[in-house]
Design a protein around this motif. Sequence first.
Motif, PDB file in Angstrom:
ATOM      1  N   GLU A  21     -30.288 104.951  29.224  1.00  0.00           N
ATOM      2  CA  GLU A  21     -30.450 104.189  30.462  1.00  0.00           C
ATOM      3  C   GLU A  21     -31.152 105.015  31.528  1.00  0.00           C
ATOM      4  OE1 GLU A  21     -27.675 100.972  32.653  1.00  0.00           O
ATOM      5  OE2 GLU A  21     -26.830 102.975  32.586  1.00  0.00           O
ATOM      6  N   GLN A  68     -33.313  94.876  27.391  1.00  0.00           N
ATOM      7  CA  GLN A  68     -33.634  96.247  27.779  1.00  0.00           C
ATOM      8  C   GLN A  68     -35.121  96.319  28.112  1.00  0.00           C
ATOM      9  OE1 GLN A  68     -32.232  98.453  24.353  1.00  0.00           O
ATOM     10  NE2 GLN A  68     -30.172  98.653  25.196  1.00  0.00           N
ATOM     11  N   GLN A  88     -31.187  98.596  31.608  1.00  0.00           N
ATOM     12  CA  GLN A  88     -30.272  97.720  30.877  1.00  0.00           C
ATOM     13  C   GLN A  88     -29.889  96.526  31.753  1.00  0.00           C
ATOM     14  OE1 GLN A  88     -28.932  97.760  27.564  1.00  0.00           O
ATOM     15  NE2 GLN A  88     -28.521  95.721  28.378  1.00  0.00           N
ATOM     16  N   ALA A  93     -24.702  97.152  27.344  1.00  0.00           N
ATOM     17  CA  ALA A  93     -25.513  97.334  26.141  1.00  0.00           C
ATOM     18  C   ALA A  93     -24.735  96.993  24.879  1.00  0.00           C
ATOM     19  CB  ALA A  93     -26.003  98.784  26.055  1.00  0.00           C
ATOM     20  N   HIS A 100     -21.784 100.846  27.387  1.00  0.00           N
ATOM     21  CA  HIS A 100     -22.516 101.417  26.255  1.00  0.00           C
ATOM     22  C   HIS A 100     -21.613 101.466  25.020  1.00  0.00           C
ATOM     23  CE1 HIS A 100     -21.227 105.926  26.813  1.00  0.00           C
ATOM     24  NE2 HIS A 100     -20.301 105.139  27.298  1.00  0.00           N
TER      25      HIS A 100
END
Lengths: 129, 129
Positions: A21, A68, A88, A93, A100
Amino acid sequence: MKWLDEIKWTDDGLIATIAQETGTGKVLMMAWMNRESLQLTAKTGHAVYYSRSRQRLWHKGEESGNQQIIKDIRLDCDNDVILLEVEQKGGIACHTGRHHCFFKQLKDNQWLEVEPVLKDPNDMYQNQG
Amino acid sequence: MKWLDEIKWTDDGLIATIAQETGTGKVLMMAWMNRESLQLTAKTGHAVYYSRSRQRLWHKGEESGNQQIIKDIRLDCDNDVILLEVEQKGGIACHTGRHHCFFKQLKDNQWLEVEPVLKDPNDMYQNQG
């Protein structure tokens, strides 16, 4: 496309791809790309992976909306790993609804889940099931 | 070791492992681990990978001195990728003598080398050749 030919693809025609990121520097996830998905990623500016389980292109965020946006594309010394710098969308994500994917921390010989779920996956994938 | 059994190893008994530098957040490299190398990494606090080309354990820094001191070990949602947070001794993770391995940037359909060589590899691997 000479730059695609320079990549050392696996026997299955894939390359491991890390998404990091922009700004936070968080490593969001690792997934795989094939030639077509990497070419599309570079061309469109949106991350497109190859899903090994579904055996098809996977436009990141196609169901969740959590796309993304590509800021940078790097290749490693051995030409067999890609590092993406991405923005992101939605701040999520991971398909579990976390920021994440690396939310399990090794502690005292156990994997502990140390990051919060930000969004219920049922609300992220409403077309599923 | 239950925590090792929870990992989804590849058919070859490996797991992809990303090393990220503590402090800078730089993604240094990606390599592979087998069960023994991950166990050693957790036990000793030094990154130990498995070299697929040499088919043996690879104690990072064993020749160059550029060891990686483990600060954190994470596992992803699918149990098939490890993320290490490390202190990079010598400030050089890449065998080319660069800070990290992702020094080729895609620009105008070309891979450009955009990071400096900090140390001559000949001085890093004096026992080779």
